[in-house]
Design a protein around this motif. Structure first.
Motif, PDB file in Angstrom:
ATOM      1  N   ALA A   1       0.833  -1.203   0.000  1.00  0.00           N
ATOM      2  CA  ALA A   1       0.000   0.000   0.000  1.00  0.00           C
ATOM      3  C   ALA A   1       0.870   1.257   0.000  1.00  0.00           C
ATOM      4  N   ILE A   2       1.973   1.223   0.743  1.00  0.00           N
ATOM      5  CA  ILE A   2       2.909   2.352   0.757  1.00  0.00           C
ATOM      6  C   ILE A   2       3.547   2.521  -0.620  1.00  0.00           C
ATOM      7  N   GLN A   3       3.931   1.406  -1.247  1.00  0.00           N
ATOM      8  CA  GLN A   3       4.498   1.469  -2.601  1.00  0.00           C
ATOM      9  C   GLN A   3       3.488   2.062  -3.589  1.00  0.00           C
ATOM     10  N   THR A   4       2.231   1.713  -3.405  1.00  0.00           N
ATOM     11  CA  THR A   4       1.171   2.250  -4.258  1.00  0.00           C
ATOM     12  C   THR A   4       1.089   3.766  -4.101  1.00  0.00           C
ATOM     13  N   GLU A   5       1.184   4.228  -2.857  1.00  0.00           N
ATOM     14  CA  GLU A   5       1.178   5.679  -2.616  1.00  0.00           C
ATOM     15  C   GLU A   5       2.394   6.338  -3.255  1.00  0.00           C
ATOM     16  N   ASN A   6       3.563   5.721  -3.108  1.00  0.00           N
ATOM     17  CA  ASN A   6       4.778   6.277  -3.713  1.00  0.00           C
ATOM     18  C   ASN A   6       4.676   6.351  -5.229  1.00  0.00           C
ATOM     19  N   ALA A   7       3.979   5.387  -5.827  1.00  0.00           N
ATOM     20  CA  ALA A   7       3.821   5.361  -7.282  1.00  0.00           C
ATOM     21  C   ALA A   7       2.747   6.351  -7.747  1.00  0.00           C
ATOM     22  N   GLY A   8       1.989   6.894  -6.804  1.00  0.00           N
ATOM     23  CA  GLY A   8       0.957   7.870  -7.159  1.00  0.00           C
ATOM     24  C   GLY A   8      -0.252   7.260  -7.850  1.00  0.00           C
ATOM     25  N   LEU A   9      -0.477   5.974  -7.653  1.00  0.00           N
ATOM     26  CA  LEU A   9      -1.612   5.320  -8.318  1.00  0.00           C
ATOM     27  C   LEU A   9      -2.929   5.775  -7.704  1.00  0.00           C
ATOM     28  N   ARG A  10      -3.863   6.099  -8.543  1.00  0.00           N
ATOM     29  CA  ARG A  10      -5.187   6.546  -8.133  1.00  0.00           C
ATOM     30  C   ARG A  10      -6.217   5.887  -9.051  1.00  0.00           C
ATOM     31  N   PRO A  11      -7.434   5.778  -8.572  1.00  0.00           N
ATOM     32  CA  PRO A  11      -8.460   5.204  -9.453  1.00  0.00           C
ATOM     33  C   PRO A  11      -8.725   6.141 -10.629  1.00  0.00           C
ATOM     34  N   LYS A  12      -9.009   5.562 -11.759  1.00  0.00           N
ATOM     35  CA  LYS A  12      -9.348   6.371 -12.917  1.00  0.00           C
ATOM     36  C   LYS A  12     -10.830   6.703 -12.827  1.00  0.00           C
ATOM     37  N   PRO A  13     -11.127   7.997 -12.806  1.00  0.00           N
ATOM     38  CA  PRO A  13     -12.544   8.336 -12.716  1.00  0.00           C
ATOM     39  C   PRO A  13     -13.266   7.896 -13.979  1.00  0.00           C
ATOM     40  N   GLY A  14     -14.353   7.229 -13.789  1.00  0.00           N
ATOM     41  CA  GLY A  14     -15.152   6.788 -14.929  1.00  0.00           C
ATOM     42  C   GLY A  14     -16.329   7.716 -15.104  1.00  0.00           C
ATOM     43  N   LYS A  15     -16.963   7.584 -16.224  1.00  0.00           N
ATOM     44  CA  LYS A  15     -18.165   8.377 -16.457  1.00  0.00           C
ATOM     45  C   LYS A  15     -19.286   7.785 -15.643  1.00  0.00           C
ATOM     46  N   LYS A  16     -19.974   8.618 -14.930  1.00  0.00           N
ATOM     47  CA  LYS A  16     -21.091   8.157 -14.108  1.00  0.00           C
ATOM     48  C   LYS A  16     -22.258   7.831 -15.025  1.00  0.00           C
ATOM     49  N   ALA A  17     -22.844   6.670 -14.791  1.00  0.00           N
ATOM     50  CA  ALA A  17     -24.000   6.265 -15.571  1.00  0.00           C
ATOM     51  C   ALA A  17     -25.231   7.000 -15.050  1.00  0.00           C
ATOM     52  N   TYR A  18     -25.963   7.589 -15.950  1.00  0.00           N
ATOM     53  CA  TYR A  18     -27.188   8.269 -15.577  1.00  0.00           C
ATOM     54  C   TYR A  18     -28.351   7.299 -15.721  1.00  0.00           C
ATOM     55  N   ILE A  19     -29.185   7.262 -14.704  1.00  0.00           N
ATOM     56  CA  ILE A  19     -30.328   6.359 -14.767  1.00  0.00           C
ATOM     57  C   ILE A  19     -31.570   7.168 -15.155  1.00  0.00           C
ATOM     58  N   PRO A  20     -32.510   6.519 -15.820  1.00  0.00           N
ATOM     59  CA  PRO A  20     -33.719   7.251 -16.220  1.00  0.00           C
ATOM     60  C   PRO A  20     -34.564   7.633 -15.002  1.00  0.00           C
ATOM     61  N   ILE A  21     -35.425   8.614 -15.210  1.00  0.00           N
ATOM     62  CA  ILE A  21     -36.317   9.052 -14.131  1.00  0.00           C
ATOM     63  C   ILE A  21     -37.245   7.894 -13.775  1.00  0.00           C
ATOM     64  N   PRO A  22     -37.271   7.487 -12.515  1.00  0.00           N
ATOM     65  CA  PRO A  22     -38.176   6.410 -12.106  1.00  0.00           C
ATOM     66  C   PRO A  22     -39.636   6.799 -12.407  1.00  0.00           C
ATOM     67  N   GLU A  23     -40.429   5.816 -12.792  1.00  0.00           N
ATOM     68  CA  GLU A  23     -41.828   6.073 -13.160  1.00  0.00           C
ATOM     69  C   GLU A  23     -42.588   6.816 -12.069  1.00  0.00           C
ATOM     70  N   ILE A  24     -42.373   6.423 -10.838  1.00  0.00           N
ATOM     71  CA  ILE A  24     -43.089   7.023  -9.711  1.00  0.00           C
ATOM     72  C   ILE A  24     -42.725   8.503  -9.550  1.00  0.00           C
ATOM     73  N   LEU A  25     -41.470   8.843  -9.798  1.00  0.00           N
ATOM     74  CA  LEU A  25     -41.050  10.243  -9.741  1.00  0.00           C
ATOM     75  C   LEU A  25     -41.593  10.992 -10.953  1.00  0.00           C
ATOM     76  N   GLN A  26     -41.543  10.370 -12.127  1.00  0.00           N
ATOM     77  CA  GLN A  26     -42.064  10.999 -13.342  1.00  0.00           C
ATOM     78  C   GLN A  26     -43.537  11.347 -13.173  1.00  0.00           C
ATOM     79  N   ALA A  27     -44.293  10.444 -12.556  1.00  0.00           N
ATOM     80  CA  ALA A  27     -45.725  10.698 -12.324  1.00  0.00           C
ATOM     81  C   ALA A  27     -45.916  11.921 -11.420  1.00  0.00           C
ATOM     82  N   ALA A  28     -45.104  12.030 -10.374  1.00  0.00           N
ATOM     83  CA  ALA A  28     -45.202  13.175  -9.456  1.00  0.00           C
ATOM     84  C   ALA A  28     -44.806  14.471 -10.159  1.00  0.00           C
TER      85      ALA A  28
END
Length: 186
Positions: A102-129
């Protein structure tokens, strides 16, 4: 960091092992967090049925012993947890090896690659409201796509329809004010 008082001796042992690594002990989120060059590396806690170590940048660790898990599956991007159910499972040599990686990982500067967030459709119950109440629908449409998605996820993750209705009523005034669900935390 064990609210059940069930794992105090085991957590003391983990603490003693972690102190053998070149980490700085701090307190964050009400518990011990060990850092390296200011970066969170490892922490531990006790739960009802297990106690655990977690590695903040764990997704980059080799995990040769296959002990690390992403506690929430795909939702967990980087954090990895190592669970124990008894003292005999604590292997000091292996834990120190993982901490070193874990320390070696920090020294290497490894970080998660941000991915594109998946957008979900408006739930039917919310759409009705939204359709039923024009001003509510218009206020929702003025929100950014990301803020709309926060609300969509919030409604969709509720298991019971009754809970979904309760959540809609809870968020109605926030949406009418033009705010996102999580704005108060930003």
């Amino acid at each position: 960091m064990d609210k059940t008082n069930k794992w105090n001796k085991e957590l003391e042992l983990l603490h003693t092992i972690i102190l053998k690594a070149p980490l700085m002990e701090t307190r964050k989120w009400g518990g011990p967090v060990f850092t390296y060059n200011g970066k969170n590396v490892i922490s531990y806690a006790g739960f009802k049925n297990h106690f655990a170590l977690w590695f903040f940048n764990g997704s980059h660790l080799p995990d040769t012993a296959n002990v690390l898990t992403a506690t929430q599956g795909e939702k967990t991007k980087n954090l990895r947890q190592w669970r124990f159910t008894n003292r005999e499972q604590i292997d000091e040599k292996m834990i120190l090896k993982y901490i070193d990686e874990a320390i070696q990982t920090e020294n290497a500067g490894l970080r998660p690659k941000p991915g594109k967030k998946a957008y979900i459709p408006i739930p039917e119950i919310l759409q009705a409201a939204l359709t039923e109440n024009k001003s509510f629908g218009e206020a929702f449409s003025r929100l950014s796509a990301a803020k709309q998605n926060e609300y969509n996820e919030y409604i969709e993750e509720a298991k019971q329809e009754k809970t979904k209705y309760t959540r809609i009523e809870k968020i109605r005034h926030i949406i009418l004010e033009g705010k996102g669900l999580n704005d108060k935390y930003k």
